[in-house]
Design an enzyme around this catalytic site. Structure first.
Site, PDB file in Angstrom:
ATOM      1  N   SER A   1       0.824  -1.201   0.000  1.00 29.58           N
ATOM      2  CA  SER A   1       0.000   0.000   0.000  1.00 29.58           C
ATOM      3  C   SER A   1       0.867   1.264   0.000  1.00 29.58           C
ATOM      4  O   SER A   1       1.628   1.481  -0.944  1.00 29.58           O
ATOM      5  CB  SER A   1      -0.969  -0.035   1.187  1.00 29.58           C
ATOM      6  OG  SER A   1      -1.934   0.975   1.098  1.00 29.58           O
TER       7      SER A   1
ATOM      8  N   ASP B   1      -9.819  -3.880  -5.195  1.00 30.20           N
ATOM      9  CA  ASP B   1      -9.083  -2.788  -4.562  1.00 30.20           C
ATOM     10  C   ASP B   1      -9.288  -1.489  -5.338  1.00 30.20           C
ATOM     11  O   ASP B   1      -9.109  -1.470  -6.560  1.00 30.20           O
ATOM     12  CB  ASP B   1      -7.595  -3.155  -4.543  1.00 30.20           C
ATOM     13  CG  ASP B   1      -6.715  -2.145  -3.841  1.00 30.20           C
ATOM     14  OD1 ASP B   1      -7.218  -1.097  -3.389  1.00 30.20           O
ATOM     15  OD2 ASP B   1      -5.510  -2.405  -3.743  1.00 30.20           O
TER      16      ASP B   1
ATOM     17  N   HIS C   1      -7.984  -4.705  -0.869  1.00 29.87           N
ATOM     18  CA  HIS C   1      -6.774  -3.983  -0.479  1.00 29.87           C
ATOM     19  C   HIS C   1      -6.359  -4.387   0.935  1.00 29.87           C
ATOM     20  O   HIS C   1      -7.182  -4.486   1.833  1.00 29.87           O
ATOM     21  CB  HIS C   1      -7.040  -2.478  -0.524  1.00 29.87           C
ATOM     22  CG  HIS C   1      -5.825  -1.646  -0.269  1.00 29.87           C
ATOM     23  ND1 HIS C   1      -4.930  -1.329  -1.259  1.00 29.87           N
ATOM     24  CD2 HIS C   1      -5.344  -1.082   0.864  1.00 29.87           C
ATOM     25  CE1 HIS C   1      -3.960  -0.587  -0.751  1.00 29.87           C
ATOM     26  NE2 HIS C   1      -4.184  -0.434   0.544  1.00 29.87           N
TER      27      HIS C   1
END
Length: 363
Positions: free
Chosen positions: A208, A300, A330
């Site tokens: 991320s 995501d 995600h």
């Protein structure tokens, strides 16, 4: 889900011509949020495929929603310290057995920085080291919150992993995290003896926000190399472009774990210049970057940014493998306790990275 990449001969050597299930990537670079024609062109169903354990995880989250990430909320979380904050809501597997778990510090651009070494071997010969940057939207996360994932990387790649504690926003807005990420990689490259390691190269990776720091650090070390080379980057569902919106951001704006309202707050706190490649690495020239294993999740909001970055890497001639986890959201690699099926995908992309690392140089 996986198909082995096909390799084709080029003047500069062997580079991948076909990736792992990339699908329709070329048209994503200029996608805009809310463009219904482009969303339809993606072939997405009204209810895209979701795994049963993902649905259960998201349903449980509804019952205990996270508070809005205001400055006041983040200040209270940061005041708790990283270990206490990580213990509040861990959804990941424990670290498990490690031969080495060693904390250390280094001088950083904003003061002393914490690092932690994870290794399955008490002793090892010279080789690469994995530099890991945790996720958390630039405002949350720590060595402790992502210790399970760092340990899994060490197990699956059979490499020492050094996890980096970088400065968080809003107290330390952009480019503090970027500066810390680059400084950590350079310090690790220079200090193998202090770490008890014979470091021959760096593998940069993170999830991320940490995936974004992976990409910006790799670009910085391409342009101004460290004392050992970067031999691979492994961005895991990374943010790659603050400058524009993509169809997946509209498709998965609510109800998929990374809601648009939270993303907007994190972006505001991070306060990056969206046109600067140190925030939006997709805007950079990608030629000359190290071999890459790029991971996305099919549910995501950041999915299309990752796809677009992978496509641009291939166009730039960078050896690239792409792995998209179907039916996952995600953050799945740090939710492996709550979403058990995510462990299989985490192992799969790490084994892919190990395969690429084992390839002879130039292939």
């Amino acid at each position: 889900m996986m198909r082995l990449a096909k390799w084709t001969n080029r003047r500069a050597g062997l580079v991948p011509a076909v990736l792992l299930g990339l699908g329709a990537l070329p048209g994503l670079a200029g996608a805009k949020q809310g463009n219904e024609a482009q969303i339809a062109a993606q072939g997405e169903d009204a209810a895209p495929y979701m795994r049963e354990d993902v649905a259960a995880f998201l349903e449980a989250r509804k019952a205990r929603p996270m508070p809005a990430l205001t400055r006041e909320t983040l200040a209270a979380i940061h005041a708790m310290g990283p270990a206490a904050a990580a213990a509040m809501g861990s959804s990941d597997l424990p670290v498990g057995e490690m031969a080495v778990q060693r904390e250390l510090t280094m001088p950083g651009p904003g003061g002393e920085m914490r690092l932690k070494l994870f290794d399955t071997r008490a002793q090892r010969g010279p080789g690469p080291v994995f530099v890991f940057y945790h996720g958390g939207g630039y405002v949350l996360g720590s060595i402790e919150s992502h210790a399970g994932l760092a340990a899994e990387i060490a197990r699956q790649l059979d490499l020492p992993v050094i996890s980096v504690e970088y400065r968080l926003a809003p107290e330390n807005p952009w480019p503090a995290a970027v500066d810390d990420g680059v400084a950590a990689a350079r310090w690790i490259a220079d200090n193998g003896a202090a770490l008890g390691l014979g470091i021959t190269g760096l593998v940069l990776g993170g999830d991320s926000a940490g995936g974004n720091l992976t990409l910006t650090t790799a670009a910085a070390l391409r342009d101004d190399p460290a004392s050992v080379p970067v031999v691979m980057q492994v961005p895991i569902y990374p943010a790659t472009d603050f400058a524009q919106s993509y169809p997946s951001q509209a498709l998965f704006a609510e109800g998929y774990g990374l809601d648009a309202a939270s993303t907007e707050l994190m972006t505001r706190h991070y306060a990056a210049d969206p046109q600067d490649p140190r925030a939006s690495p997709l805007l950079d020239d990608l030629a000359g970057l190290p071999p890459t294993v790029l991971v996305t999740a099919s549910l995501d909001p950041l999915r299309d940014q990752g796809r677009a970055y992978a496509a641009k890497l291939v166009a730039a001639g960078v050896p690239t493998a792409f792995y998209e986890a179907r039916g996952l959201i995600h953050g799945f690699s740090s939710y492996r306790k709550a979403i058990p099926s995510a462990q299989d995908d985490t192992i799969a992309y790490l084994r892919l990275a190990r395969t690429m690392l084992d390839m002879p140089e130039g292939q």
